[in-house]
Design a protein around this motif. Structure first.
Motif, PDB file in Angstrom:
ATOM      1  N   LEU A  57      65.831  64.854 -39.691  1.00  0.00           N
ATOM      2  CA  LEU A  57      64.510  64.543 -39.162  1.00  0.00           C
ATOM      3  C   LEU A  57      64.649  64.180 -37.690  1.00  0.00           C
ATOM      4  O   LEU A  57      65.405  63.282 -37.335  1.00  0.00           O
ATOM      5  CB  LEU A  57      63.883  63.368 -39.921  1.00  0.00           C
ATOM      6  N   ILE A  58      63.941  64.903 -36.852  1.00  0.00           N
ATOM      7  CA  ILE A  58      63.925  64.618 -35.423  1.00  0.00           C
ATOM      8  C   ILE A  58      62.591  63.945 -35.107  1.00  0.00           C
ATOM      9  O   ILE A  58      61.528  64.497 -35.396  1.00  0.00           O
ATOM     10  CB  ILE A  58      64.057  65.913 -34.584  1.00  0.00           C
ATOM     11  N   ASP A  59      62.665  62.751 -34.538  1.00  0.00           N
ATOM     12  CA  ASP A  59      61.471  62.014 -34.139  1.00  0.00           C
ATOM     13  C   ASP A  59      61.355  62.082 -32.620  1.00  0.00           C
ATOM     14  O   ASP A  59      62.134  61.472 -31.905  1.00  0.00           O
ATOM     15  CB  ASP A  59      61.574  60.556 -34.602  1.00  0.00           C
ATOM     16  N   PHE A  60      60.405  62.874 -32.143  1.00  0.00           N
ATOM     17  CA  PHE A  60      60.128  62.921 -30.715  1.00  0.00           C
ATOM     18  C   PHE A  60      59.194  61.760 -30.404  1.00  0.00           C
ATOM     19  O   PHE A  60      58.112  61.661 -30.989  1.00  0.00           O
ATOM     20  CB  PHE A  60      59.472  64.252 -30.327  1.00  0.00           C
ATOM     21  N   PHE A  61      59.617  60.873 -29.494  1.00  0.00           N
ATOM     22  CA  PHE A  61      58.868  59.666 -29.199  1.00  0.00           C
ATOM     23  C   PHE A  61      58.870  59.386 -27.700  1.00  0.00           C
ATOM     24  O   PHE A  61      59.542  60.069 -26.929  1.00  0.00           O
ATOM     25  CB  PHE A  61      59.476  58.472 -29.955  1.00  0.00           C
ATOM     26  N   ALA A  62      58.120  58.355 -27.318  1.00  0.00           N
ATOM     27  CA  ALA A  62      58.129  57.865 -25.937  1.00  0.00           C
ATOM     28  C   ALA A  62      58.120  56.334 -25.994  1.00  0.00           C
ATOM     29  O   ALA A  62      57.494  55.749 -26.877  1.00  0.00           O
ATOM     30  CB  ALA A  62      56.915  58.372 -25.170  1.00  0.00           C
ATOM     31  N   THR A  63      58.801  55.724 -25.051  1.00  0.00           N
ATOM     32  CA  THR A  63      58.902  54.270 -25.039  1.00  0.00           C
ATOM     33  C   THR A  63      57.546  53.607 -24.782  1.00  0.00           C
ATOM     34  O   THR A  63      57.318  52.487 -25.221  1.00  0.00           O
ATOM     35  CB  THR A  63      59.911  53.790 -23.977  1.00  0.00           C
ATOM     36  N   TRP A  64      56.635  54.301 -24.115  1.00  0.00           N
ATOM     37  CA  TRP A  64      55.321  53.764 -23.780  1.00  0.00           C
ATOM     38  C   TRP A  64      54.289  53.990 -24.885  1.00  0.00           C
ATOM     39  O   TRP A  64      53.143  53.562 -24.783  1.00  0.00           O
ATOM     40  CB  TRP A  64      54.808  54.378 -22.483  1.00  0.00           C
ATOM     41  N   CYS A  65      54.694  54.644 -25.961  1.00  0.00           N
ATOM     42  CA  CYS A  65      53.779  55.059 -27.037  1.00  0.00           C
ATOM     43  C   CYS A  65      53.698  53.992 -28.129  1.00  0.00           C
ATOM     44  O   CYS A  65      54.688  53.726 -28.809  1.00  0.00           O
ATOM     45  CB  CYS A  65      54.280  56.389 -27.598  1.00  0.00           C
ATOM     46  N   GLN A  66      52.515  53.413 -28.301  1.00  0.00           N
ATOM     47  CA  GLN A  66      52.345  52.353 -29.300  1.00  0.00           C
ATOM     48  C   GLN A  66      52.523  52.868 -30.736  1.00  0.00           C
ATOM     49  O   GLN A  66      53.196  52.221 -31.541  1.00  0.00           O
ATOM     50  CB  GLN A  66      50.996  51.680 -29.131  1.00  0.00           C
ATOM     51  N   PRO A  67      51.957  54.023 -31.121  1.00  0.00           N
ATOM     52  CA  PRO A  67      52.217  54.531 -32.472  1.00  0.00           C
ATOM     53  C   PRO A  67      53.714  54.806 -32.718  1.00  0.00           C
ATOM     54  O   PRO A  67      54.206  54.634 -33.837  1.00  0.00           O
ATOM     55  CB  PRO A  67      51.395  55.818 -32.539  1.00  0.00           C
ATOM     56  N   CYS A  68      54.436  55.210 -31.675  1.00  0.00           N
ATOM     57  CA  CYS A  68      55.881  55.430 -31.808  1.00  0.00           C
ATOM     58  C   CYS A  68      56.587  54.119 -32.154  1.00  0.00           C
ATOM     59  O   CYS A  68      57.486  54.087 -33.003  1.00  0.00           O
ATOM     60  CB  CYS A  68      56.474  55.996 -30.519  1.00  0.00           C
ATOM     61  N   THR A  69      56.168  53.050 -31.504  1.00  0.00           N
ATOM     62  CA  THR A  69      56.735  51.734 -31.772  1.00  0.00           C
ATOM     63  C   THR A  69      56.428  51.315 -33.202  1.00  0.00           C
ATOM     64  O   THR A  69      57.280  50.747 -33.892  1.00  0.00           O
ATOM     65  CB  THR A  69      56.172  50.696 -30.782  1.00  0.00           C
ATOM     66  N   ALA A  70      55.229  51.608 -33.676  1.00  0.00           N
ATOM     67  CA  ALA A  70      54.845  51.275 -35.051  1.00  0.00           C
ATOM     68  C   ALA A  70      55.629  52.100 -36.064  1.00  0.00           C
ATOM     69  O   ALA A  70      55.902  51.630 -37.177  1.00  0.00           O
ATOM     70  CB  ALA A  70      53.346  51.498 -35.237  1.00  0.00           C
ATOM     71  N   LEU A  71      55.995  53.319 -35.698  1.00  0.00           N
ATOM     72  CA  LEU A  71      56.728  54.200 -36.614  1.00  0.00           C
ATOM     73  C   LEU A  71      58.206  53.825 -36.728  1.00  0.00           C
ATOM     74  O   LEU A  71      58.831  54.092 -37.748  1.00  0.00           O
ATOM     75  CB  LEU A  71      56.597  55.657 -36.141  1.00  0.00           C
ATOM     76  N   ALA A  72      58.761  53.189 -35.713  1.00  0.00           N
ATOM     77  CA  ALA A  72      60.199  52.883 -35.695  1.00  0.00           C
ATOM     78  C   ALA A  72      60.687  52.151 -36.941  1.00  0.00           C
ATOM     79  O   ALA A  72      61.693  52.558 -37.545  1.00  0.00           O
ATOM     80  CB  ALA A  72      60.560  52.119 -34.420  1.00  0.00           C
TER      81      ALA A  72
END
Length: 99
Positions: free
Chosen positions: A15-30
């Motif tokens: 599973l590859i998770d493309f994310f950004a450090t500034w992305c709030q949903p990305c932070t929630a997904l971590a």
């Protein structure tokens, strides 16, 4: 260090998770990804890729929004999802591609 191609060519699902450090949903997904990894153990791999540091790769896979997850096995993309997903749903998707 393995190349992206070597990683996605594994026999186990990746599973590859493309994310950004500034992305709030990305932070929630971590934490969801961390919990899924604990449940899956060595039967699957999870790799996070920062789109700001890997712009060419993000462009190659047409990542338009984050988080976007891609599931690979033996070099083939099997699944794609943008946005938040529950741990149980994510584990179910990955388990469905194990055999």
């Amino acid at each position: 260090m393995s190349t992206f191609s070597e990683i996605t060519n594994r026999k186990e699902p990746v599973l590859i998770d493309f994310f950004a450090t500034w992305c709030q949903p990305c932070t929630a997904l971590a934490p969801v990804l961390k919990e899924a990894k604990v449940v899956l153990g060595d039967t699957a791999h999870i790799l996070k890729i920062d789109i700001d540091k890997n712009q060419d790769l993000a462009a190659k896979y047409q990542i338009k929004s984050v988080p976007t997850m891609l599931l690979f096995k033996e070099g083939r993309q099997l699944w794609r999802h943008s946005g938040i997903i529950t741990k149980d749903a994510l584990i179910s998707v990955i388990n469905s591609h194990k055999s």
